[in-house]
Motif scaffolding. Structure first.
Motif, PDB file in Angstrom:
ATOM      1  N   HIS A   1     -18.689 -58.533  41.680  1.00 42.13           N
ATOM      2  CA  HIS A   1     -17.468 -57.803  42.024  1.00 42.13           C
ATOM      3  C   HIS A   1     -17.365 -56.604  41.089  1.00 42.13           C
ATOM      4  O   HIS A   1     -17.967 -56.561  40.013  1.00 42.13           O
ATOM      5  N   GLU A   2     -16.569 -55.611  41.515  1.00 48.18           N
ATOM      6  CA  GLU A   2     -16.448 -54.388  40.738  1.00 48.18           C
ATOM      7  C   GLU A   2     -15.693 -54.637  39.432  1.00 48.18           C
ATOM      8  O   GLU A   2     -14.667 -55.324  39.405  1.00 48.18           O
ATOM      9  N   ILE A   3     -16.222 -54.088  38.353  1.00 50.92           N
ATOM     10  CA  ILE A   3     -15.508 -54.018  37.082  1.00 50.92           C
ATOM     11  C   ILE A   3     -15.194 -52.541  36.864  1.00 50.92           C
ATOM     12  O   ILE A   3     -16.079 -51.735  36.569  1.00 50.92           O
ATOM     13  N   ARG A   4     -13.925 -52.180  37.076  1.00 54.08           N
ATOM     14  CA  ARG A   4     -13.529 -50.780  37.010  1.00 54.08           C
ATOM     15  C   ARG A   4     -13.453 -50.301  35.565  1.00 54.08           C
ATOM     16  O   ARG A   4     -13.191 -51.076  34.644  1.00 54.08           O
ATOM     17  N   LEU A   5     -13.641 -49.015  35.399  1.00 56.70           N
ATOM     18  CA  LEU A   5     -13.490 -48.398  34.088  1.00 56.70           C
ATOM     19  C   LEU A   5     -12.180 -47.628  34.068  1.00 56.70           C
ATOM     20  O   LEU A   5     -11.914 -46.802  34.944  1.00 56.70           O
ATOM     21  N   THR A   6     -11.330 -47.933  33.088  1.00 59.04           N
ATOM     22  CA  THR A   6     -10.062 -47.246  32.926  1.00 59.04           C
ATOM     23  C   THR A   6     -10.012 -46.622  31.534  1.00 59.04           C
ATOM     24  O   THR A   6     -10.746 -47.025  30.637  1.00 59.04           O
ATOM     25  N   ALA A   7      -9.147 -45.624  31.366  1.00 55.42           N
ATOM     26  CA  ALA A   7      -9.017 -44.950  30.074  1.00 55.42           C
ATOM     27  C   ALA A   7      -7.547 -44.733  29.766  1.00 55.42           C
ATOM     28  O   ALA A   7      -6.764 -44.381  30.657  1.00 55.42           O
ATOM     29  N   ARG A   8      -7.179 -44.942  28.508  1.00 59.43           N
ATOM     30  CA  ARG A   8      -5.820 -44.631  28.064  1.00 59.43           C
ATOM     31  C   ARG A   8      -5.870 -43.317  27.284  1.00 59.43           C
ATOM     32  O   ARG A   8      -6.554 -43.211  26.257  1.00 59.43           O
ATOM     33  N   LEU A   9      -5.139 -42.325  27.795  1.00 52.46           N
ATOM     34  CA  LEU A   9      -5.162 -40.976  27.237  1.00 52.46           C
ATOM     35  C   LEU A   9      -3.753 -40.502  26.939  1.00 52.46           C
ATOM     36  O   LEU A   9      -2.769 -41.097  27.383  1.00 52.46           O
ATOM     37  N   MET A  10      -3.658 -39.408  26.198  1.00 51.38           N
ATOM     38  CA  MET A  10      -2.366 -38.839  25.858  1.00 51.38           C
ATOM     39  C   MET A  10      -1.779 -38.082  27.039  1.00 51.38           C
ATOM     40  O   MET A  10      -2.424 -37.893  28.064  1.00 51.38           O
ATOM     41  N   ARG A  11      -0.561 -37.593  26.893  1.00 53.44           N
ATOM     42  CA  ARG A  11       0.238 -37.076  28.009  1.00 53.44           C
ATOM     43  C   ARG A  11      -0.290 -35.794  28.612  1.00 53.44           C
ATOM     44  O   ARG A  11      -0.103 -35.549  29.793  1.00 53.44           O
ATOM     45  N   ASP A  12      -0.923 -34.914  27.863  1.00 53.41           N
ATOM     46  CA  ASP A  12      -1.239 -33.572  28.324  1.00 53.41           C
ATOM     47  C   ASP A  12      -2.723 -33.446  28.666  1.00 53.41           C
ATOM     48  O   ASP A  12      -3.594 -33.708  27.832  1.00 53.41           O
ATOM     49  N   ILE A  13      -3.021 -33.013  29.879  1.00 51.57           N
ATOM     50  CA  ILE A  13      -4.402 -32.938  30.349  1.00 51.57           C
ATOM     51  C   ILE A  13      -5.235 -31.998  29.483  1.00 51.57           C
ATOM     52  O   ILE A  13      -6.352 -32.338  29.063  1.00 51.57           O
ATOM     53  N   GLU A  14      -4.711 -30.811  29.199  1.00 44.75           N
ATOM     54  CA  GLU A  14      -5.480 -29.839  28.438  1.00 44.75           C
ATOM     55  C   GLU A  14      -5.608 -30.236  26.977  1.00 44.75           C
ATOM     56  O   GLU A  14      -6.641 -29.995  26.341  1.00 44.75           O
ATOM     57  N   GLN A  15      -4.571 -30.842  26.415  1.00 43.25           N
ATOM     58  CA  GLN A  15      -4.661 -31.283  25.028  1.00 43.25           C
ATOM     59  C   GLN A  15      -5.679 -32.405  24.869  1.00 43.25           C
ATOM     60  O   GLN A  15      -6.346 -32.514  23.840  1.00 43.25           O
ATOM     61  N   ASN A  16      -5.812 -33.255  25.882  1.00 42.46           N
ATOM     62  CA  ASN A  16      -6.869 -34.258  25.848  1.00 42.46           C
ATOM     63  C   ASN A  16      -8.239 -33.611  25.691  1.00 42.46           C
ATOM     64  O   ASN A  16      -9.093 -34.104  24.945  1.00 42.46           O
ATOM     65  N   LEU A  17      -8.444 -32.506  26.405  1.00 45.12           N
ATOM     66  CA  LEU A  17      -9.732 -31.825  26.337  1.00 45.12           C
ATOM     67  C   LEU A  17      -9.994 -31.290  24.933  1.00 45.12           C
ATOM     68  O   LEU A  17     -11.147 -31.275  24.469  1.00 45.12           O
ATOM     69  N   VAL A  18      -8.958 -30.857  24.230  1.00 45.00           N
ATOM     70  CA  VAL A  18      -9.115 -30.393  22.844  1.00 45.00           C
ATOM     71  C   VAL A  18      -9.680 -31.510  21.976  1.00 45.00           C
ATOM     72  O   VAL A  18     -10.508 -31.271  21.093  1.00 45.00           O
ATOM     73  N   TYR A  19      -9.251 -32.732  22.221  1.00 42.64           N
ATOM     74  CA  TYR A  19      -9.774 -33.867  21.462  1.00 42.64           C
ATOM     75  C   TYR A  19     -11.180 -34.277  21.909  1.00 42.64           C
ATOM     76  O   TYR A  19     -11.849 -35.054  21.223  1.00 42.64           O
ATOM     77  N   GLY A  20     -11.615 -33.786  23.077  1.00 46.91           N
ATOM     78  CA  GLY A  20     -12.931 -34.145  23.582  1.00 46.91           C
ATOM     79  C   GLY A  20     -12.913 -35.036  24.797  1.00 46.91           C
ATOM     80  O   GLY A  20     -13.970 -35.502  25.250  1.00 46.91           O
ATOM     81  N   PHE A  21     -11.730 -35.271  25.376  1.00 50.04           N
ATOM     82  CA  PHE A  21     -11.605 -36.172  26.519  1.00 50.04           C
ATOM     83  C   PHE A  21     -11.467 -35.344  27.795  1.00 50.04           C
ATOM     84  O   PHE A  21     -10.398 -34.823  28.114  1.00 50.04           O
ATOM     85  N   ASP A  22     -12.565 -35.241  28.518  1.00 42.25           N
ATOM     86  CA  ASP A  22     -12.679 -34.368  29.687  1.00 42.25           C
ATOM     87  C   ASP A  22     -12.345 -35.161  30.943  1.00 42.25           C
ATOM     88  O   ASP A  22     -13.238 -35.577  31.692  1.00 42.25           O
ATOM     89  N   ALA A  23     -11.062 -35.367  31.181  1.00 47.33           N
ATOM     90  CA  ALA A  23     -10.634 -36.191  32.316  1.00 47.33           C
ATOM     91  C   ALA A  23     -11.152 -35.643  33.634  1.00 47.33           C
ATOM     92  O   ALA A  23     -11.490 -36.405  34.547  1.00 47.33           O
ATOM     93  N   LYS A  24     -11.229 -34.325  33.759  1.00 47.82           N
ATOM     94  CA  LYS A  24     -11.698 -33.711  35.005  1.00 47.82           C
ATOM     95  C   LYS A  24     -13.114 -34.172  35.339  1.00 47.82           C
ATOM     96  O   LYS A  24     -13.404 -34.581  36.475  1.00 47.82           O
ATOM     97  N   THR A  25     -14.009 -34.119  34.383  1.00 47.40           N
ATOM     98  CA  THR A  25     -15.383 -34.562  34.613  1.00 47.40           C
ATOM     99  C   THR A  25     -15.437 -36.055  34.872  1.00 47.40           C
ATOM    100  O   THR A  25     -16.171 -36.517  35.767  1.00 47.40           O
ATOM    101  N   TRP A  26     -14.663 -36.833  34.142  1.00 45.83           N
ATOM    102  CA  TRP A  26     -14.680 -38.285  34.336  1.00 45.83           C
ATOM    103  C   TRP A  26     -14.270 -38.648  35.754  1.00 45.83           C
ATOM    104  O   TRP A  26     -14.848 -39.549  36.355  1.00 45.83           O
ATOM    105  N   VAL A  27     -13.281 -37.932  36.283  1.00 45.07           N
ATOM    106  CA  VAL A  27     -12.816 -38.216  37.648  1.00 45.07           C
ATOM    107  C   VAL A  27     -13.816 -37.699  38.677  1.00 45.07           C
ATOM    108  O   VAL A  27     -14.174 -38.405  39.632  1.00 45.07           O
ATOM    109  N   GLU A  28     -14.284 -36.468  38.492  1.00 46.58           N
ATOM    110  CA  GLU A  28     -15.203 -35.874  39.471  1.00 46.58           C
ATOM    111  C   GLU A  28     -16.496 -36.658  39.586  1.00 46.58           C
ATOM    112  O   GLU A  28     -17.084 -36.751  40.668  1.00 46.58           O
ATOM    113  N   GLU A  29     -16.962 -37.231  38.487  1.00 43.57           N
ATOM    114  CA  GLU A  29     -18.204 -37.999  38.518  1.00 43.57           C
ATOM    115  C   GLU A  29     -17.975 -39.473  38.856  1.00 43.57           C
ATOM    116  O   GLU A  29     -18.931 -40.257  38.877  1.00 43.57           O
TER     117      GLU A  29
END
Length: 506
Positions: A241-269
């Motif tokens: 059965h599927e074991i999904r991958l989830t992530a807990r991130l901070m509130r702001d999409i762009e500020q996440n990227l400053v820390y190195g968390f590229d939510a856009k790429t994670w979702v697109e891939e």
């Protein structure tokens, strides 16, 4: 109700020690210990007074700086219990880890295996949550949370460094050995446990890099998350059965990227299928942009995280159930798929605890639109408690009002018709007689002194526990409009300071 909402219920995170260790300490006092002895720790989140709660998933944290489950990769509870010297100092961790060690070694029971299995048997999703960079207790010479790898990393310069203060001991994910260690641990635990999802908790802590001096941090982290996804996919094939991958991130999409968390790429891939957008700790944050996450990433589930602390004024004042309900109303109105509770764990062997009573109330009504919008709620203006260097966090209060109009937008979300409301303001300078206040363009009058109650640890709740002693509180009735989700509170004064705003909807 005249609007449709996406809310499906609650995800509840259970941390590694706050109530787990007291629970184990109580269980080992029993005459007979079996796997069934551990069922109540799961069942308490499912049944309240014979009725099913709104909890849909339990996320069990298994790792902060050490492993609370058996591990050959990181120091685990048993290895730390057997320590007698740490960092050159004598230590004894019987109080923390002797009970779990006895349960595991003398009785042959793995409580987490029992909990994951019991959660799934009861129809909930079982999540395995891993704190990716916990930094508790950085100033202590010794602490029961640290693995041997902590000291190895510190001696070899694999931490992000002194400029990050409290977070100076966070592992540096730019170091290959750090990434390898975490991947080995995740692989080990996916091999051990059958779960529905693996959560990467990047809010303990978001500083996974010396981010001000690491230009390729996003590329490094993207590669790491791809490798984690491959491990989860391999475990999915094994388990059937599927074991999904989830992530807990901070509130702001762009500020996440400053820390190195590229939510856009994670979702697109297709790397993550669920993102838990959350405050970190010191304030619940009353205005996270959940609608922006839903608009940007419509193909993944978005949870809105609610912490337990409100404003950290005089003391660590915790959110009462009506405050949690207000936050849930705000985020469900913005399209949140789930409400995610962090630091709302309870112990079935302490049923009379005020925290237990509060949390049972919350899990019975704060996850689904029909109960959220039909129940009393409080909307307190809070703030964003962490942001990367160079970014201004959301923090509308305190608000200085001097010879000008100043306003604060309060996102209450949907308000059904027929609800009554009141506005509470707190002033450290000025008073209602020298401040003109309007609510959605209508003047407010008849302000009277009032008190508020914080859902703190004491019983009964602490009056005015969300504000400092110099803040004076006043309230008046206001007319609510069911056609708007955001309420505007406008102030005019020659000189005043507004420190607190709350809208009560009943």
């Amino acid at each position: 109700m005249t609007r449709d909402f996406r809310s499906k219920g609650l995800v509840l995170n259970i941390d590694i020690n706050s109530e787990v260790i007291p629970f184990f300490s109580s269980v080992v006092q029993d005459k007979d210990i079996t796997e069934e002895s551990f069922y109540p720790f799961v069942d308490q989140y499912i049944d309240v007074s014979g009725k099913e709660t709104q909890v849909k998933a339990l996320a069990f944290d298994i790792f902060c700086q050490y492993s609370t489950v058996d591990s050959k990769v990181f120091s685990d509870y048993y290895a730390i219990w057997r320590r007698r010297v740490e960092n050159g100092f004598p230590v004894n961790y019987d109080a923390q880890y002797k009970p779990q060690s006895l349960i595991s070694k003398a009785y042959g029971i793995d409580p987490y295996e029992v909990w994951f299995r019991r959660t799934r048997e009861r129809g909930l999703e079982a999540w395995m949550s891993v704190r990716m960079n916990d930094s508790h207790c950085p100033d202590e010479d010794t602490v029961f949370l640290r693995s041997d790898f902590f000291y190895e990393a510190r001696s070899k310069g694999w931490m992000i460094g002194e400029r990050y203060g409290y977070r100076r001991n966070c592992f540096d994910y730019a170091v290959p050995e750090v990434r390898r260690k975490m991947l080995d641990y995740i692989e080990e635990q996916l091999e051990r446990y059958d779960v529905d999802a693996l959560e990467l908790d990047f809010l303990r802590e978001p500083t996974c890099f010396d981010y001000q001096n690491c230009p390729d941090k996003a590329e490094i982290m993207n590669d790491f998350v791809r490798k984690v996804k491959a491990l989860a996919d391999a475990a999915s094939l094994k388990r059937g059965h599927e074991i999904r991958l989830t992530a807990r991130l901070m509130r702001d999409i762009e500020q996440n990227l400053v820390y190195g968390f590229d939510a856009k790429t994670w979702v697109e891939e297709g790397l993550v299928s669920h993102i838990n957008v959350s405050p970190r700790w010191a304030s619940c944050d009353s205005d996270m942009p959940i609608a922006a996450w839903k608009s940007r990433f419509p193909g993944v589930r978005i949870s809105a995280g609610i912490e337990t602390l409100v404003l950290r004024a005089n003391k660590d004042a915790h959110a009462a159930a009506d405050v949690v309900n207000g936050l849930a109303a705000t985020y469900i109105s913005q399209g949140a798929d789930y409400i995610y509770l962090y630091n709302y764990f309870i112990n079935p062997r302490k049923p009379e605890s005020p925290y237990t009573r509060r949390t049972l109330d919350i899990i019975a009504r704060c996850g689904m639109a029909d109960t959220v919008f039909s129940s009393p709620r409080r909307h307190i203006v809070m703030y964003q408690d962490i942001a990367p260097s160079g970014y201004k966090p959301y923090r509308p209060l305190p608000l200085k009002v001097e010879d000008a109009e100043r306003s604060v937008a309060v996102n209450t979300g949907y308000i059904p018709s027929g609800k009554s409301g009141k506005l509470i303001i707190g002033l450290s300078e000025g008073c209602p007689c020298c401040v003109e206040v309007s609510f959605n363009g209508r003047p407010c009058g008849d302000f009277r002194p009032t008190r508020i109650y914080a859902g703190a640890q004491d019983e009964p709740p602490v009056p005015n526990g969300y504000v400092t002693e110099n803040v004076r509180l006043y309230e008046c009735s206001v007319e609510l409009a069911d056609s708007r989700d955001v309420q505007e509170v406008l102030f005019r004064s020659r000189k005043a300071c507004v420190d607190y705003i709350e809208i009560v909807i009943e």
